[in-house]
Motif scaffolding. Structure first.
Motif, PDB file in Angstrom:
ATOM      1  N   PRO A   1       0.827  -1.217   0.000  1.00 61.28           N
ATOM      2  CA  PRO A   1       0.000   0.000   0.000  1.00 61.28           C
ATOM      3  C   PRO A   1       0.857   1.263   0.000  1.00 61.28           C
ATOM      4  N   SER A   2       0.463   2.238  -0.778  1.00 65.07           N
ATOM      5  CA  SER A   2       1.263   3.457  -0.957  1.00 65.07           C
ATOM      6  C   SER A   2       1.474   4.210   0.352  1.00 65.07           C
ATOM      7  N   HIS A   3       0.433   4.280   1.199  1.00 64.95           N
ATOM      8  CA  HIS A   3       0.572   5.077   2.420  1.00 64.95           C
ATOM      9  C   HIS A   3       1.588   4.457   3.386  1.00 64.95           C
ATOM     10  N   ILE A   4       1.753   3.132   3.311  1.00 65.98           N
ATOM     11  CA  ILE A   4       2.730   2.478   4.180  1.00 65.98           C
ATOM     12  C   ILE A   4       4.143   2.647   3.611  1.00 65.98           C
ATOM     13  N   LYS A   5       4.275   2.537   2.289  1.00 68.06           N
ATOM     14  CA  LYS A   5       5.581   2.782   1.654  1.00 68.06           C
ATOM     15  C   LYS A   5       6.021   4.231   1.881  1.00 68.06           C
ATOM     16  N   ASP A   6       5.078   5.145   1.776  1.00 69.23           N
ATOM     17  CA  ASP A   6       5.413   6.556   1.993  1.00 69.23           C
ATOM     18  C   ASP A   6       5.922   6.788   3.416  1.00 69.23           C
ATOM     19  N   ALA A   7       5.339   6.079   4.379  1.00 74.81           N
ATOM     20  CA  ALA A   7       5.781   6.221   5.764  1.00 74.81           C
ATOM     21  C   ALA A   7       7.210   5.713   5.941  1.00 74.81           C
ATOM     22  N   ALA A   8       7.559   4.618   5.256  1.00 75.76           N
ATOM     23  CA  ALA A   8       8.928   4.096   5.335  1.00 75.76           C
ATOM     24  C   ALA A   8       9.911   5.075   4.695  1.00 75.76           C
ATOM     25  N   VAL A   9       9.539   5.635   3.547  1.00 71.36           N
ATOM     26  CA  VAL A   9      10.410   6.601   2.865  1.00 71.36           C
ATOM     27  C   VAL A   9      10.601   7.848   3.721  1.00 71.36           C
ATOM     28  N   TYR A  10       9.525   8.305   4.338  1.00 64.94           N
ATOM     29  CA  TYR A  10       9.615   9.488   5.199  1.00 64.94           C
ATOM     30  C   TYR A  10      10.556   9.219   6.376  1.00 64.94           C
ATOM     31  N   ALA A  11      10.460   8.014   6.961  1.00 70.04           N
ATOM     32  CA  ALA A  11      11.328   7.674   8.091  1.00 70.04           C
ATOM     33  C   ALA A  11      12.792   7.625   7.665  1.00 70.04           C
TER      34      ALA A  11
ATOM     35  N   SER B   1      14.043  11.063   7.130  1.00 75.04           N
ATOM     36  CA  SER B   1      14.153  11.757   8.416  1.00 75.04           C
ATOM     37  C   SER B   1      15.319  11.224   9.243  1.00 75.04           C
ATOM     38  N   ASP B   2      16.109  10.358   8.634  1.00 79.36           N
ATOM     39  CA  ASP B   2      17.308   9.805   9.263  1.00 79.36           C
ATOM     40  C   ASP B   2      17.017   9.005  10.524  1.00 79.36           C
ATOM     41  N   PHE B   3      15.963   8.201  10.481  1.00 84.00           N
ATOM     42  CA  PHE B   3      15.734   7.226  11.547  1.00 84.00           C
ATOM     43  C   PHE B   3      16.603   6.012  11.231  1.00 84.00           C
ATOM     44  N   ASN B   4      17.879   6.145  11.497  1.00 84.20           N
ATOM     45  CA  ASN B   4      18.868   5.170  11.038  1.00 84.20           C
ATOM     46  C   ASN B   4      19.448   4.297  12.151  1.00 84.20           C
ATOM     47  N   GLN B   5      19.158   4.612  13.388  1.00 84.58           N
ATOM     48  CA  GLN B   5      19.839   3.933  14.490  1.00 84.58           C
ATOM     49  C   GLN B   5      18.869   2.986  15.209  1.00 84.58           C
ATOM     50  N   TYR B   6      19.414   2.308  16.233  1.00 83.22           N
ATOM     51  CA  TYR B   6      18.571   1.430  17.039  1.00 83.22           C
ATOM     52  C   TYR B   6      17.358   2.222  17.532  1.00 83.22           C
TER      53      TYR B   6
ATOM     54  N   THR C   1      19.500  -9.124  18.188  1.00 83.04           N
ATOM     55  CA  THR C   1      19.473  -8.189  17.057  1.00 83.04           C
ATOM     56  C   THR C   1      19.402  -6.716  17.465  1.00 83.04           C
ATOM     57  N   ASP C   2      19.317  -6.425  18.738  1.00 80.04           N
ATOM     58  CA  ASP C   2      19.216  -5.051  19.254  1.00 80.04           C
ATOM     59  C   ASP C   2      17.864  -4.414  18.974  1.00 80.04           C
ATOM     60  N   SER C   3      17.500  -4.290  17.691  1.00 82.46           N
ATOM     61  CA  SER C   3      16.196  -3.697  17.407  1.00 82.46           C
ATOM     62  C   SER C   3      15.735  -4.107  16.021  1.00 82.46           C
ATOM     63  N   ALA C   4      14.430  -4.037  15.835  1.00 81.57           N
ATOM     64  CA  ALA C   4      13.884  -4.214  14.488  1.00 81.57           C
ATOM     65  C   ALA C   4      14.257  -2.992  13.649  1.00 81.57           C
ATOM     66  N   PRO C   5      14.257  -3.104  12.317  1.00 77.03           N
ATOM     67  CA  PRO C   5      14.655  -1.980  11.457  1.00 77.03           C
ATOM     68  C   PRO C   5      13.870  -0.713  11.781  1.00 77.03           C
ATOM     69  N   ALA C   6      14.591   0.364  12.090  1.00 79.29           N
ATOM     70  CA  ALA C   6      13.962   1.593  12.571  1.00 79.29           C
ATOM     71  C   ALA C   6      12.938   2.179  11.588  1.00 79.29           C
TER      72      ALA C   6
END
Length: 395
Positions: free
Chosen positions: A42-52, A55-60, A245-250
């Motif tokens: 779904p586009s709205h879910i893909k858009d949320a991943a791209v936005y994250a 937004s540099d949600f790159n860490q644990y 694994t520390d965390s799921a993909p941010a």
């Protein structure tokens, strides 16, 4: 160097399902083997991943909003009070959630009941944790749970019962009576219930661990899942998850939260869409001679039986289906397990275990149409597949 491997590692082999998927890719075959959707998310879910990501949600990261929303869903649907701060552990998909659960609960020699046929990951995780899987066969063709078989499989070493509903590979949703049978066993024998669920949360045992994932939103490769349990058990699962694994993909946690917040209409549309794909595939397979005696009530799979007069086994049939039609499915024998203890209690003819094929119908309309065309090219004048009477046995 093989002698350096652990005893469990020596018993493990590559997943036949993933091997078949790789074969499908290499020979450009239609992949109805592995249960992942091949249509766009779904586009709205893909858009949320791209936005994250942007937004540099790159860490644990731990997205507490997931826990908060899961707790609200459980309360709304089932009236259960789940404390989001303590009772939910976010993991890297269903597989890690189940593994962390077994590591948190099992000691060496603990027995765990599995209903057979069974998803391959369960056995491996239980053995890695030092436990012993005990298989209770479900009765075909509707894969009914026999209460007598379950109760007689329990011993002083039994610690847990695993309930997978909707069930992989059959698509069975356990009935209320069957759930009460499991609940009764857990209550009277002080057992844990570990439930692996795709679309629903069932509260029926006095000690309960529920495992869910983003698979329900057609996002199997994003690897975000969660386990729900009492605070003590959820804490243990969370601690083991962090060590693994520390965390799921941010970014995908953020997207998973968006998926969970989707309106109910989205999930109803998704359900109807899968139902339509299921019915299309049932019509296709039954039309060319497969025995479809049980229509799946959930999940993404059809577990169909070869015709009574078929002269080839499930493995041989799949091999010929790949060679002659360019369509990949999964031999059912890989989901069945023999348990000598239970076999002695309930002697039966288990030859049916080599007569089932699993097809995944969570595919695009184009993929299902391509499979129908390729299979249709192998249909004889009477409307049945030539492969059912392959000359392979003569070679």
């Amino acid at each position: 160097m093989e002698e350096k491997l652990s005893a469990v590692a020596k018993t493990l082999k590559p997943s036949p399902i993933q091997q078949l998927s790789l074969l499908a890719q290499s020979c450009n075959a239609v992949n109805l083997a592995e249960g992942f959707p091949d249509f766009p998310a779904p586009s709205h879910i893909k858009d949320a991943a791209v936005y994250a990501i942007n937004s540099d949600f790159n860490q644990y990261r731990h997205v507490q909003g997931i826990c908060d929303h899961v707790a609200k869903i459980i309360k709304y649907m089932h009236g259960l009070d789940v404390e989001p701060l303590t009772d939910i552990a976010i993991c890297c998909g269903q597989s890690e959630a189940f593994a962390a659960t077994t590591f948190a609960l099992l000691d060496k020699g603990d027995e765990v009941v599995l209903f057979d046929p069974s998803y391959e990951t369960y056995e491996t995780c239980i053995k890695l944790a030092g436990g012993v899987p005990v298989y209770v066969p479900l009765d075909p063709p509707c894969w009914t749970l026999d209460a007598d078989k379950l109760m007689k499989s329990l011993t002083v070493k039994t610690k847990a019962i695993v309930l997978n509903s909707p069930h992989n590979p059959t698509g069975k949703v356990f009935t209320k009576d069957e759930l009460e049978t499991v609940a009764g066993a857990c209550h009277t024998r002080d057992l844990l219930a570990i439930t692996d669920e795709l679309e629903k949360i069932s509260s029926f045992a006095h000690v309960w661990i529920c495992i869910l994932s983003t698979f329900v939103c057609s996002l199997s490769g994003w690897r975000v899942g969660w386990a729900v349990a009492s605070a003590c058990i959820a804490s243990a699962i969370r601690n083991i998850h962090i060590k693994l694994t520390d965390s799921a993909p941010a970014p995908f946690q953020e997207a998973a939260l968006t998926a969970l917040r989707s309106p109910l209409e989205y999930f109803e549309l998704l359900r109807r869409d899968y139902e339509s794909r299921r019915d299309y595939t049932v019509k296709l397979l039954s039309g060319v001679g497969f025995q479809v005696q049980f229509k799946p009530e959930g999940s993404f799979f059809l577990f169909v039986e070869l015709p009574e007069n078929c002269v080839v086994s499930d493995v041989e049939f799949v091999e010929e289906l790949i060679k002659q039609a360019g369509v990949v499915a999964v031999p059912g024998c890989g989901f069945f397990h023999r348990n000598l203890y239970v076999d002695k209690l309930f002697p039966a003819d288990y030859s049916y275990q080599k007569r089932y094929i699993r097809f995944a119908f969570c595919k695009s309309d184009a993929t299902l149409a391509a499979a129908a065309q390729k299979i249709g090219e192998l249909v004889k004048s009477l409307g049945l597949l030539k492969l059912f009477h392959s000359d392979r046995k003569m070679q």
